[in-house]
Design an enzyme around this catalytic site. Structure first.
Site, PDB file in Angstrom:
ATOM      1  N   ASP A   1      -7.056  -2.431   3.484  1.00  0.00           N
ATOM      2  CA  ASP A   1      -6.356  -3.538   2.847  1.00  0.00           C
ATOM      3  C   ASP A   1      -6.716  -4.893   3.448  1.00  0.00           C
ATOM      4  OD1 ASP A   1      -4.889  -1.504   1.499  1.00  0.00           O
ATOM      5  OD2 ASP A   1      -3.600  -1.331   3.241  1.00  0.00           O
TER       6      ASP A   1
ATOM      7  N   ASP B   1       0.868  -1.167   0.000  1.00  0.00           N
ATOM      8  CA  ASP B   1       0.000   0.000   0.000  1.00  0.00           C
ATOM      9  C   ASP B   1       0.913   1.227   0.000  1.00  0.00           C
ATOM     10  OD1 ASP B   1      -2.279   1.610   0.257  1.00  0.00           O
ATOM     11  OD2 ASP B   1      -2.064   1.658   2.431  1.00  0.00           O
TER      12      ASP B   1
ATOM     13  N   ASP C   1      -1.696  -1.018   5.969  1.00  0.00           N
ATOM     14  CA  ASP C   1      -1.987  -0.520   7.318  1.00  0.00           C
ATOM     15  C   ASP C   1      -3.145  -1.257   7.966  1.00  0.00           C
ATOM     16  OD1 ASP C   1      -4.136   0.439   5.932  1.00  0.00           O
ATOM     17  OD2 ASP C   1      -3.588   2.550   6.063  1.00  0.00           O
TER      18      ASP C   1
END
Length: 1156
Positions: free
Chosen positions: A847, A484, A843
């Site tokens: 996700d 990410d 995080d």
């Protein structure tokens, strides 16, 4: 007849049996087969169990399916007493159907459900009773739905609830209705079973490993190996005791973490509020949340008020999240799509406000209870982990079967040898079976987990927590890692870089500080369009929004008490928060009240608010989000013509760009019930907000480490594609001399057909035709590298309309931008289809799906375990990724080494027993004990302590045990073992002082003797030799000499064995039943043979590591890799037409046919 086994009307007779019925729950993917008890079969099995001395019950314990087939007959599901389930992974489970009587006449209270939807009627003593039929599987309750003719998850009863339905529950349930629902749904408790010690002991003892141990101990006792059998028995008891203690301790810890029982306030349909236990909560209950918050015992949809929630326990998101009321509408409610309006079980509600009379507290409706909640999902993933499809574990089972086959050969050989001698049948059987306990090491499965245990401890000491230890080995095989961007590769916090207002006339000059803006909609939008809230006077919220509000200089005020004072100040509207301009300076801005919030959604890429001016004179709606999304929701004439070029320019500099827009709203309308879709349309473009998002200093170092290790890195972000490209260049994902090609795919519309285009853009302008030709030639001839970049919209069109191009794009794409959470998950799964072992680091918030879908998911979080992923790192940067891969490689190499060592230990002892049995003797009791416990067990325990290498090597360690190098080395080492032991035997028999054995006796009766002593001496050295030879160091582990405990133990063992050979002394000779050989030259010769054995084995192992056996592969010819991504990479590298630059591609005829 209904093939699904549904119950028909009494006069129509029974339906025909249905052998297999899929469970209708869309996410269960299980087959179920119904069985009914047959009394005579049950009694026959009981008799057989008695006659077999309980052996049949042990077999039934190992194979529950056989127990069902033996005791039951197949029947329709509607009549089943027992169910045989096959889950999505092919594993079979047996569950019993439970029945529960419910009150007649209360059926109409179950909402919209029909009577026949879930009840079963049975004639009992001429009295009709209503029975609820259900079963429990992995904590989840499945109920019989007669109309569907199947058992379905009980959550199916409320999965079609709309947002409007949830608001209908706001008045509360009646006590009778709640009682009926409690019967249906069961207690609201995440019940982790803590089994009593007696049951744990029973299950542990019936483990095949311990059953084999019991069989071996009995055999050794009959064979007069009393001391060895006693020691193994004591060790097994200690092992079982420790295992029982640890198992129960973990169960108790997990139960304490899972079980949440508290008192909550619910609203009854009479209007009164009642304090009840959270255990009694059911879906549909109206929950009153106090102002000071609580630890939520269920999943609930927020209907009134706002809640500040800490979700770190579940998602790993450390920033508290503001939850707002669920929009009322006809759409189906889903906790996944309505996350910002859903309160999840196990999360801490910090404060609630604006939902009840007096301004405090909030109102929510329970949507899920027990294991159906988000916390229940986390506990279930820990209690019932998915089976891991990893070749190492599959090969370990196959290799045990190979050793069993070797044992069978040994058994036949011993039988043939002994049948020629005059031994009793009892001794013949015992000796033949004894070889099985030698050839198949029962401790093998336990030994290969040693490396994983050490790795898990090291990871924990470094702040990385793991809830699925077997995945540590999988870390060693990761070939691609997704990251990410925001908060992972870049800093969480952002700094405002500047503001640029825009309108029909174009963009104005860049304003570096929002405080310099003139009073107007842009300044008001920056100050108001957020979900920042106050906690004990301190602002809390998304770091981006905190910076944005701070940059305006405006202050946040929230209602106190019932909020009537602020409501009156803003025309009687219910105020959520007030933004006031700074008092100092010459600002002419007025305070603005926020009366409605629609929080940010990753899927929608935007958030919006409705505000009211002082006195309620006017109302404005503001929207903030991705520039592309905001522009699409604005009137076209209000968007500046330079919008795309400005966005490209700012994004190329790595800036985080947000757009704002607004529109007037009728102040006299009901602003509390206004719908989001009404607010977010026909907006007027306001301008752009640019924020600088710095790359974390560790990111570039880690990406470089992974690149050098030939581990591909990919960025998956919800941000702008050009911003992502800039960040990728900053952190080293894209080289300075590598080109970026943008993949642009469009879907099917009324005006156009699907298209796919690969566009090479340089410096923000389209390349000229001549430069395209030069670049294209360079690409096709391999003159320079390139990376593909694609956004979420194009990715969706590519998957739907151009599936044949998807693998090729995935092979070369490095940037995936504007990806929604479900697209991130889809991307991970598509990469896995190419046989990549995929890692994902994020995080943990947006996700979650991708982290759980990945082979190795790493959540950067303060929590020790989260629903997001199997690994959680407290480090706030990606430096944990190389550490995790290094530990995975170390653990995998250690596991393979231990497996080979335990296999060689068995084979060495197997050879010793066969050789000595051939000459009518055997290994002594204490000789077995010395070899097994003192030599092998100690070495195996400390062998796994080796630390991982400090660097990541470009090659990954092999995970298969059935490869040519592994099997070849085991075969060669076994041959060297046999030759070494035979050499010791023949050297002994060739000596002048050799005294032949007594041929009239066999086995231990012939001890001590010269043959046994020489073979025992050499085999003792061989155990130590193999520990050195199979222990791998470079490049994935530190060299052997770094493992000081192991090295020290090797020297101690070598010294002791040398002493036992050269001068054992009378005491140890007598205890170990060694023959007192006085010829020192002979003893030195034995040590020399052992040294030669070591030298040969060590050199062979080095040659095998260098690829000596690869010449054998040439005989079968060169084969393509089994991994699809490697084969595809060869095809693309050799292709002279990929990628097809600046050509518009259309779907194939097959795709078009499918679409039509």
């Amino acid at each position: 007849m209904d093939r699904r086994g549904s119950v028909a009307e009494p006069q129509s007779g029974l339906p025909s049996p249905s052998p297999r019925d899929p469970l209708l729950s869309p996410d269960s993917h299980m087959d179920v087969q119904g069985y009914k008890w047959v009394r005579w079969r049950v009694w026959l099995c009981r008799l057989a169990a008695v006659l077999s001395l309980g052996l049949l019950l042990v077999v039934f314990h190992w194979r529950p399916r056989l127990a069902v087939l033996a005791r039951c007959c197949c029947c329709p599901l509607a009549l089943a007493d027992v169910l045989l389930l096959r889950d999505a992974f092919g594993q079979q489970h047996v569950v019993e159907v439970a029945t529960e009587e419910v009150e007649e006449g209360s059926l109409e209270l179950v909402g919209q459900l029909e009577d026949a939807e879930w009840r079963d009627t049975a004639q009992l003593y001429k009295e009709e009773k209503t029975l609820l039929r259900y079963y429990l599987f992995e904590g989840l309750r499945y109920v019989w739905l007669d109309r569907k003719g199947a058992f379905c998850r009980v959550s199916v009863l409320n999965e079609d609830w709309t947002c409007k339905d949830l608001y209908g529950f706001q008045k509360g349930l009646s006590p009778l209705e709640q009682s009926l629902r409690r019967r249906m749904y069961g207690a609201n408790i995440i019940d982790v079973p803590v089994k009593p010690y007696v049951r744990l002991l029973f299950e542990e003892v019936l483990n095949p490993f311990y059953v084999f141990q019991v069989f071996s101990i009995i055999l050794w006792t009959i064979d007069n190996y009393y001391f060895y059998a006693l020691c193994i028995f004591v060790i097994s008891v200690i092992s079982i005791s420790i295992s029982l203690y640890e198992t129960r301790k973990q169960s108790v810890t997990l139960r304490n973490m899972a079980q949440l029982v508290t008192n909550v306030t619910i609203r009854r349909n009479s209007g009164e509020e009642q304090l009840v236990s959270s255990v009694d909560l059911v879906p549909g209950d109206c929950l009153i949340i106090p102002q000071e918050g609580l630890l939520l015992p269920c999943d609930a949809a927020l209907l009134a008020g706002e809640c500040l929630v800490n979700e770190s326990m579940l998602t790993g998101e450390s920033v508290p999240v503001l939850k707002t009321p669920l929009p009322a509408g006809e759409g189906r409610y889903s906790s996944d799509t309505e996350r910002r309006h859903t309160l999840f079980c196990g999360t801490q509600l910090i404060q609630a406000k604006g939902g009840t009379l007096g301004g405090g507290g909030a109102v929510a409706v329970v949507t899920s209870t027990g294991f159906f909640t988000a916390k229940g999902n986390l506990i279930s993933s820990i209690l019932y982990p998915q089976p891991i499809n990893f070749r190492f574990y599959q090969d370990a089972v196959k290799f045990l079967l190979i050793l069993a086959f070797v044992a069978l050969i040994g058994t036949v050989y011993i039988f043939v040898i002994l049948i020629r001698t005059e031994v009793t049948w009892l001794e013949l059987i015992i000796r033949s079976l004894d070889i099985v306990t030698v050839a198949v090491p029962p401790a093998l499965p336990a030994a290969i987990t040693t490396g994983t245990i050490y790795a898990q401890r090291r990871l924990k000491s470094r702040g990385i927590f793991c809830i699925s230890p077997p995945r540590i080995n999988i870390c060693g095989k990761v070939s691609l890692f997704c990251f990410d961007k925001t908060g992972t590769l870049t800093e969480e916090g952002l700094d405002v870089w500047g503001v640029m207002e825009g309108g029909t006339a174009g963009f104005s000059e860049l304003v570096p500080e929002p405080t310099l803006l003139l009073p107007g909609p842009m300044l008001s939008g920056l100050a108001c369009c957020h979900t920042v809230t106050l906690l004990r006077g301190q602002p809390l919220g998304d770091p981006l929004e905190l910076k944005m509000v701070e940059s305006t200089g405006w202050s946040l005020q929230e209602p106190e008490g019932d909020g009537n004072v602020l409501d009156a100040e803003f025309g009687g509207h219910k105020v959520l928060a007030v933004m006031r301009p700074p008092a100092e300076g010459i600002s002419t801005s007025e305070a603005v009240a926020i009366v409605q919030r629609f929080p940010f959604s990753s899927a929608l890429q935007r958030m919006s608010v409705v505000t009211v001016a002082q006195g309620g004179r006017s109302a404005l709606a503001f929207i903030k989000g991705s520039p592309e999304m905001v522009a699409s929701l604005c009137r076209a004439e209000t968007v500046p013509a330079q919008f795309s070029s400005k966005l490209r320019s700012f994004s190329s500099e790595g800036l985080r760009v947000l757009a704002l827009a607004y529109k007037p709203v009728d102040v006299n309308s009901d602003l509390k019930t206004i719908k989001r879709e009404e607010v977010e349309r026909d907006m007027q473009f306001l301008g752009l907000l640019m924020m600088k998002n710095l790359v974390k200093p560790e990111s570039a170092k880690v990406i470089n480490v992974l690149r050098l290790a030939h581990i591909r890195t990919v960025m998956v972000t919800g941000d702008n594609i050009l911003t992502a490209v800039n960040v990728a260049k900053s952190c080293g994902m894209l080289g300075s001399d590598e080109k970026v090609i943008f993949v642009i795919a469009t879907g099917h519309t009324a005006q156009s057909v699907p298209s796919l285009r690969f566009s090479l853009e340089d410096g923000g302008t389209a390349a000229t035709q001549s430069s395209i030709e030069v670049l294209t030639q360079g690409l096709y001839q391999g003159g320079f590298g390139y990376h593909l970049a694609i956004n979420g919209k194009s990715f969706a069109a590519l998957c739907e309309y151009f599936p044949e191009y998807l693998p090729k794009v995935l092979m070369r794409a490095t940037i995936f931008a504007r990806m929604a959470p479900d697209q991130k998950t889809q991307l991970v799964k598509e990469l896995q289809k190419l046989n990549y072992r995929v890692g994902m680091c994020g995080d943990g918030a947006n996700d979650c799906g991708a982290l759980r879908a990945a082979d190795v998911g790493v959540s950067l979080s303060e929590a020790e375990a989260s629903v997001a992923s199997p690994f959680t790192s407290k480090t706030e940067n990606i430096s944990c990724v190389p550490l995790l891969i290094r530990e995975g490689r170390c653990s995998l190499v250690t596991s393979v080494s231990l497996f080979r060592y335990m296999a060689m230990y068995s084979l060495i002892q197997f050879c010793s027993v066969l050789i000595l049995s051939t000459v009518k003797t055997s290994v002594a009791d204490l000789q077995f004990l010395y070899s097994d416990l003192f030599l092998v067990t100690l070495l195996a325990i400390v062998m796994g302590k080796g630390d991982p290498s400090e660097e990541l090597h470009p090659c990954r360690p092999p995970a298969s045990l059935l490869t040519l190098p592994v099997l070849g080395s085991l075969f060669i080492h076994t041959c060297m073992t046999v030759l070494g032991q035979l050499a010791a035997l023949f050297i002994t028999t060739s000596q002048d002082w050799y005294i032949p054995l007594n041929s009239t006796v066999f086995g231990t009766a012939n001890l001590p003797n010269m043959e046994n002593t020489s073979v025992f001496d050499l085999s003792g050295f061989q155990y130590i030799i193999m520990a050195v030879v199979v222990t791998k160091g470079y490049p994935h582990k530190k060299p052997l000499y770094h493992n000081l405990v192991f090295l020290g133990l090797l020297f101690v063992h070598f010294a002791l064995m040398t002493w036992l050979v050269l001068y054992p002394g009378p005491f140890f000779s007598r205890q170990l039943q060694l023959y007192n050989i006085t010829d020192m030259d002979f003893k030195m010769l034995l040590v020399a043979v052992a040294a030669l054995n070591f030298l040969v084995c060590f050199v062979v192992e080095v040659l095998i590591d260098l690829g000596m056996l690869n010449c054998l592969r040439l005989l079968r010819g060169r084969r393509q890799s089994k991994k699809q991504y490697k084969r595809l990479n060869v095809v693309l590298s050799d292709s002279a037409s990929w990628p097809p630059l600046n050509r518009t591609l259309s779907p194939t005829s097959h795709t078009i046919a499918c679409l039509s």
